[in-house]
Write a protein that holds these residues in place. Structure first.
Motif, mmCIF file in Angstrom:
data_model
loop_
_atom_site.group_PDB
_atom_site.id
_atom_site.type_symbol
_atom_site.label_atom_id
_atom_site.label_comp_id
_atom_site.label_asym_id
_atom_site.label_seq_id
_atom_site.Cartn_x
_atom_site.Cartn_y
_atom_site.Cartn_z
ATOM 1 N N ALA A 109 11.320 -4.206 5.402
ATOM 2 C CA ALA A 109 10.461 -5.169 6.137
ATOM 3 C C ALA A 109 9.618 -5.216 5.082
ATOM 4 O O ALA A 109 9.068 -4.325 4.200
ATOM 5 C CB ALA A 109 10.173 -4.666 7.543
ATOM 6 N N VAL A 110 8.760 -6.558 5.197
ATOM 7 C CA VAL A 110 7.677 -7.170 4.261
ATOM 8 C C VAL A 110 6.189 -8.175 4.796
ATOM 9 O O VAL A 110 6.747 -8.594 5.683
ATOM 10 C CB VAL A 110 7.971 -8.232 3.752
ATOM 11 N N LEU A 111 5.260 -7.325 4.112
ATOM 12 C CA LEU A 111 3.834 -7.592 5.096
ATOM 13 C C LEU A 111 3.432 -9.178 4.290
ATOM 14 O O LEU A 111 3.179 -8.283 2.828
ATOM 15 C CB LEU A 111 3.317 -6.906 5.305
ATOM 16 N N PRO A 112 4.346 -10.658 4.731
ATOM 17 C CA PRO A 112 3.564 -11.377 4.047
ATOM 18 C C PRO A 112 1.873 -11.636 4.102
ATOM 19 O O PRO A 112 1.416 -11.532 4.826
ATOM 20 C CB PRO A 112 4.078 -12.641 4.231
ATOM 21 N N GLU B 105 -3.823 -15.312 0.600
ATOM 22 C CA GLU B 105 -5.311 -16.624 1.309
ATOM 23 C C GLU B 105 -5.546 -15.350 2.156
ATOM 24 O O GLU B 105 -6.939 -15.438 2.621
ATOM 25 C CB GLU B 105 -5.000 -17.368 1.606
ATOM 26 N N GLY B 106 -5.572 -13.497 1.539
ATOM 27 C CA GLY B 106 -6.573 -12.716 2.369
ATOM 28 C C GLY B 106 -6.066 -12.537 3.916
ATOM 29 O O GLY B 106 -6.533 -11.594 4.041
ATOM 30 N N GLY B 107 -5.316 -13.549 4.358
ATOM 31 C CA GLY B 107 -4.196 -13.021 5.635
ATOM 32 C C GLY B 107 -3.302 -12.583 5.854
ATOM 33 O O GLY B 107 -2.551 -12.501 4.753
ATOM 34 N N VAL B 108 -2.590 -12.307 6.844
ATOM 35 C CA VAL B 108 -0.909 -11.703 7.103
ATOM 36 C C VAL B 108 -0.283 -13.050 8.144
ATOM 37 O O VAL B 108 -0.895 -13.715 8.265
ATOM 38 C CB VAL B 108 -1.537 -10.185 7.817
ATOM 39 N N VAL B 109 0.803 -13.354 7.517
ATOM 40 C CA VAL B 109 1.840 -14.076 8.192
ATOM 41 C C VAL B 109 2.212 -13.440 8.804
ATOM 42 O O VAL B 109 3.035 -12.799 8.638
ATOM 43 C CB VAL B 109 2.897 -14.439 6.993
ATOM 44 N N LEU B 110 2.432 -13.929 10.218
ATOM 45 C CA LEU B 110 3.346 -12.900 11.184
ATOM 46 C C LEU B 110 3.831 -14.256 11.734
ATOM 47 O O LEU B 110 4.214 -15.259 11.749
ATOM 48 C CB LEU B 110 2.518 -12.673 12.672
#
Length: 209
Positions: free
Chosen positions: A78-81, A84-89
Motif C-alpha cells: 500500500a502506498v501513501l501518495p 505538493e504537501g498533500g495526500v492523494v486519496l
C-alpha cells in the motif's frame, strides 16, 4: 492435481509448514492435525487461499476458524501518495462492503518483484504517475483475525496525478492537505485501516505536510 478440500489442506500442511506453526507459550490457539480432525481449503485462486482450520482454544474447547492467505509469497503493498504537501486519496468501490471508500492505493503481490518495485509500478497503474521518492513505513496487519499476511506500507512523493484505474473500481482521486486526511480518518470519512495506519506512520516519520 485435484484435491478434496481436506486433502488439499493436508497438502498445504506438508508444503507450507510455517502457515500451521503454533508458537510456544500459554494462550496460543493451536491447530489440530489429522487423525484428530482435518481442515479444509474452502477456496483457492491465483491470489488468495481461504482455509478453515480446526483449532484448540486456550480453554481447551475445539472450534473452527477461517483464514485468508496470499497464494503468492510477495506481500501486499500500500502506498501513501504525497503531492505538493498533500495526500492523494482514491475514491474506490470495494466489493466486500458494497460501497465506496476513501483510501490509498493498494495491490496484491506481483511475482518476482521486490516490495519497492511493486510500489512504484502500482503508482503508475492506479494513478498514472511516476514515483520521485519512496519511503518505507514498515508493515501492518490490516485484520489479524482473518487476514494472515501483512501489508507493506510506503509513502511516495509524486509530481502529478494522471489517469486513474477505473477498471479497478477507482472513480476519482482527490488531493487533500495532510491534516485534512487525518481529520477524515478521525471523523469516519476514512475507515480503511491500512490508510489510517499509513497516515499515522507518515506523521510519526516526519512526512506530514
Amino acid at each position: 492435481m485435484d484435491h478434496t478440500p481436506q486433502s488439499a489442506y493436508a497438502h498445504l500442511r506438508d508444503t507450507h509448514p510455517r502457515w500451521f506453526r503454533t508458537p510456544s507459550g500459554d494462550g496460543a490457539i493451536s491447530i489440530m492435525r489429522w487423525p484428530m480432525t482435518e481442515g479444509q481449503v474452502l477456496h483457492r485462486d491465483e491470489d488468495h487461499l481461504v482455509l478453515e482450520d480446526p483449532v484448540v482454544l486456550p480453554d481447551g474447547q475445539h472450534a473452527r476458524r477461517l483464514r485468508l492467505l496470499a497464494a503468492r509469497p510477495e506481500p501486499q503493498v500500500a502506498v501513501l501518495p504525497l503531492l505538493e504537501g498533500g495526500v492523494v486519496l482514491t475514491d474506490r468501490f470495494r466489493h466486500a462492503t458494497r460501497t465506496w471508500h476513501w483510501e490509498i492505493p493498494r495491490t496484491t503481490g506481483v511475482d518476482g518483484l521486490a516490495d519497492a518495485d511493486q510500489a512504484a509500478r502500482h503508482m503508475q497503474a492506479q494513478l498514472g504517475t511516476q514515483v520521485l521518492e519512496l519511503v518505507g513505513l514498515g508493515r501492518v496487519h490490516a485484520d489479524a483475525e482473518v487476514l494472515a499476511e501483512p501489508v507493506c506500507l510506503y509513502a511516495a512523493r509524486i509530481d502529478a496525478v494522471g489517469a486513474v484505474a477505473h477498471g479497478e473500481g477507482i472513480r476519482r482521486a482527490r488531493t487533500v492537505p495532510f491534516a485534512e486526511a487525518e481529520e477524515m480518518a478521525m471523523t469516519g470519512q476514512i475507515t480503511d485501516a491500512t490508510t489510517i495506519a499509513a497516515l499515522f506512520r507518515a506523521r510519526r516519520t516526519g512526512l506530514a505536510g
